[in-house]
Design a protein around this motif. Structure first.
Motif, PDB file in Angstrom:
ATOM      1  N   GLU B 112       0.856  -1.196   0.000  1.00 12.83           N
ATOM      2  CA  GLU B 112       0.000   0.000   0.000  1.00 12.83           C
ATOM      3  C   GLU B 112       0.892   1.246   0.000  1.00 12.83           C
ATOM      4  O   GLU B 112       0.686   2.196  -0.754  1.00 12.83           O
ATOM      5  N   ASN B 117      -0.472  -1.683  -6.332  1.00 11.57           N
ATOM      6  CA  ASN B 117      -1.631  -2.029  -7.173  1.00 11.57           C
ATOM      7  C   ASN B 117      -1.700  -1.167  -8.432  1.00 11.57           C
ATOM      8  O   ASN B 117      -1.831  -1.676  -9.545  1.00 11.57           O
ATOM      9  N   ASP B 129      -7.117  -7.817  -4.164  1.00 14.30           N
ATOM     10  CA  ASP B 129      -6.860  -7.897  -2.725  1.00 14.30           C
ATOM     11  C   ASP B 129      -7.816  -8.918  -2.135  1.00 14.30           C
ATOM     12  O   ASP B 129      -9.021  -8.875  -2.406  1.00 14.30           O
ATOM     13  N   GLU B 134      -9.810  -5.218   2.719  1.00 18.92           N
ATOM     14  CA  GLU B 134      -9.064  -4.624   1.604  1.00 18.92           C
ATOM     15  C   GLU B 134      -9.792  -4.775   0.286  1.00 18.92           C
ATOM     16  O   GLU B 134      -9.735  -3.895  -0.568  1.00 18.92           O
ATOM     17  N   GLN B 138     -10.811  -1.793  -2.096  1.00 14.47           N
ATOM     18  CA  GLN B 138     -10.320  -1.856  -3.479  1.00 14.47           C
ATOM     19  C   GLN B 138     -11.485  -1.654  -4.449  1.00 14.47           C
ATOM     20  O   GLN B 138     -11.372  -0.927  -5.432  1.00 14.47           O
TER      21      GLN B 138
END
Lengths: 245, 455
Positions: B112, B117, B129, B134, B138
């Motif tokens: 993160e 990502n 994720d 998460e 996301q």
């Protein structure tokens, strides 16, 4: 034993009754503290704002005024903590080291130096105890809810010596009130919200009076209480310990 | 970046929601207290953990090299990344080498921090994720608001609506069991299709070259057991010397984080499965710089339990997004200024210095003292607003001169008594926005003292 009374600047100017109660209480206990008139401020307001440099003069002045006393007693855990913890940036002369050891909050002085076991005091009211953070976690005046050690609280020990008092139990026994010095101005929304939440806890416990070892927390809470036109009063612990109704 | 007070004020606009947020996190704090108080040697454990971490940090280079050597002996491929960009590049090159296009990722604050990502998506790699919280954020395209409970700012109704839109669950459904089941079914496909699995690391053991990952959902294992490539990303501070030290930390971690005696899964990874590949990426990204700062070095002891975040009365009432940093709350406010002092200069001030963070910390980081020290540096480096500095300078002069001090006090009290309310409570009076000022007495304590004790 030469004892000096240090009355924090905002107490001197806005809450003289707290200074008077502290002095009278100590006198009743056979102690004759002297109030050196040249005293001003420990420097904490500047230092906590990141301006340790701007606090230097206050530090030096504090050392000059108080260095020749055996003990400096103050009705503020926060100011005592500041001198003991943050005067580490000064040159560690004998005077500075002496003051960093012997500047005590009123509760510490009563229990550790005078070693009082009882008090001739009466305060018939339902009281909520606010555990001011710097006294609690800085000076370790209490065990605190975070740590797994034997429970104790210097302020509670003292309040238990008072006749007629009823101490209310709170849901969050030691959460911060949100004052935090200049935090109250820099983060006013959170500061007031924290104060409101603390007050709500005391209200649920149906207290008549909120007490604490630091008047700064109470100044903040009182400001909110009066805005809410609440009948709850605030009293520094010295005022309760000095009460003889 | 907007300063913390502005975003905090926005969060508090909806007071009922702020109360709900505060209560949710206080509930976790209370569970933590209960768990901590059930262990008689809790304080001893904290001290032990603190000492182990201090020791490890004092010879981190040696332990890192030990770790690497043992990992290599186990057939693991080890990579070193100086910063976030290098970390992302390395991961992408690993994926490219193994021709991996679909990736499942279990919880990792480091990826993160490195914005992995977004980087991978730019390179046409699909990342899912798999930690429930998460996955939720996301889907929403927002950052986590907490390091352990990334979606703690969301209500189940909002999750229900999100799942209805993206996973076609029933409209209006809010039953956590039903919603979780829908997420499980959806994630199962991702696990089965994945070419590679990425995880974070809770502990890396120098003596064995193995890494330990703690999860509650078992998603790290689902990923690594199915994919042909497993990649573990760790900051350099995750090292502990020996396996025997691990128990100290696992006993503290889950109790501090959520009040559980242990996480549901504590998974040890030592070597690749037959026919599969295992990589470990060791990342610095500003950590060795923090290690070089004596006043802030021990912030690297952090085991990311989040206890300081749950207890922080400011965090609970301003939400994780108000900090604008990957790690919010007290620990974030001492870690992030080291990365960009100017950008994050409001964070060390987002605290009353109440000290609760330091007392819940399982590895005894003196968080509130470090906040205080960052404040001094922020001022010294010129990042305190000029008016504030100016006010402090004047205050400092007045408060160190008895004559000026007494005169200033007298004048202030007289003004407060004499001025009409509308002037005293003018908009410039920030104190007065939500509070009354103390009623100004006629006599200060020193005036009383002069009259009553000296005459």
């Amino acid at each position: 034993m030469k004892t000096a009374l240090f009355i924090p600047c905002y107490i001197d100017q806005f809450y003289p009754q707290v200074g008077i109660a502290t002095l009278q209480l100590l006198e009743r206990l056979g102690c004759e503290p002297h109030f050196p008139e040249a005293q001003t401020c420990c420097g904490q307001p500047m230092a906590n704002t990141g301006c340790e440099q701007e606090a230097q003069e206050s530090y030096q002045h504090f050392v000059k005024v108080f260095q020749h006393y055996d003990y400096v007693v103050t009705p503020s855990g926060s100011c005592a903590y500041h001198v003991r913890k943050h005067y580490d940036v000064l040159e560690q002369t004998e005077a500075v080291q002496h003051l960093r050891r012997n500047t005590l909050d009123l509760a510490e002085f009563l229990l550790q130096v005078l070693k009082i076991k009882s008090l001739d005091a009466r305060f018939p009211a339902r009281v909520g105890l606010h555990q001011s953070c710097h006294g609690l976690r800085g000076l370790r005046l209490g065990s605190g809810s975070e740590r797994n050690i034997k429970e104790y609280s210097a302020l509670r020990t003292l309040l238990n010596m008072v006749d007629g008092i009823e101490i209310a139990e709170l849901q969050r026994p030691d959460e911060c009130c949100g004052f935090g010095g200049t935090f109250a101005i820099q983060e006013p929304d959170i500061s007031v919200k924290m104060g409101k939440d603390r007050i709500a806890d005391h209200q649920r416990a149906a207290v008549e009076v909120i007490t604490a070892g630091d008047m700064s927390c109470l100044m903040h809470l009182e400001g909110i209480l009066r805005r809410q036109q609440s009948p709850i009063q605030v009293k520094h612990i010295a005022e309760i310990l000095n009460s003889q109704v | 970046m907007k300063a913390h007070p502005i975003k905090a004020a926005a969060f508090l606009q909806n007071e009922a929601r702020a109360d709900w947020h505060d209560e949710s996190l206080w509930f976790v704090r209370a569970k933590r207290d209960k768990a901590a108080h059930e262990i008689p040697e809790w304080e001893q454990l904290r001290e032990l953990a603190s000492q182990i971490k201090d020791h490890t940090l004092s010879r981190l280079d040696d332990y890192l090299e030990d770790f690497e050597r043992h990992a290599l002996e186990n057939g693991v491929q080890v990579h070193w990344a100086e910063d976030a960009a290098a970390h992302n590049r390395i991961i992408q090159s690993i994926l490219k080498k193994h021709r991996a296009r679909r990736v499942v990722k279990s919880k990792s604050m480091l990826t993160e921090e490195c914005q992995l990502n977004a980087y991978l998506e730019q390179h046409d790699i699909e990342v899912v994720d798999t930690d429930l919280g998460e996955r939720i954020i996301q889907m929403r395209g927002e950052p986590p608001s907490h390091i352990v409970m990334p979606a703690i700012h969301l209500k189940k109704e909002e999750v229900g609506q999100l799942f209805h839109e993206q996973l076609r669950t029933e409209k209006g459904a809010t039953d956590p069991k039903y919603l979780t089941e829908a997420a499980r079914q959806h994630l199962r496909h991702s696990f089965l299709k994945a070419d590679a699995a990425i995880t974070g690391v809770n502990f890396a053991i120098a003596e064995t070259g193995g890494v330990v990952v703690c999860t509650n959902e078992g998603n790290a294992d689902m990923g690594t057991h199915l994919a042909r490539v497993q990649i573990h990303c760790m900051g350099i501070e995750k090292i502990i010397p020996q396996t025997k030290h691990l128990g100290v930390f696992t006993r503290l971690l889950a109790r501090s984080a959520t009040g559980q005696p242990s996480t549901i899964y504590t998974s040890h990874y030592h070597r690749p499965r037959p026919g599969a590949a295992m990589h470990i990426v060791i990342v610095d990204n500003g950590r060795s710089k923090q290690l070089s700062r004596p006043d802030f070095r021990n912030s690297l002891k952090c085991i990311r339990c989040g206890a300081c975040i749950n207890t922080c009365p400011i965090y609970r009432r301003s939400g994780g997004h108000s900090y604008g940093s990957t790690v919010p709350g007290p620990i974030g406010s001492i870690l992030t200024p080291g990365l960009d002092l100017k950008k994050y200069s409001s964070l060390p001030f987002a605290s009353t210095l109440c000290g609760s963070c330091s007392d819940v910390c399982p590895v005894k980081i003196d968080i509130h003292e470090q906040l205080y020290r960052w404040r001094q540096i922020i001022t010294r480096e010129g990042h305190l607003p000029r008016t504030k500095k100016w006010v402090m300078k004047i205050a400092g002069s007045i408060l160190s001169r008895p004559g000026w001090y007494e005169q200033a006090g007298k004048t202030a009290r007289r003004l407060l008594r004499g001025l009409p309310r509308i002037l005293v409570y003018a908009p410039l009076n920030i104190w007065g926005k939500g509070r009354e000022l103390p009623p100004p007495p006629r006599q200060s304590f020193r005036e009383w003292y002069r009259k009553n004790r000296e005459e």
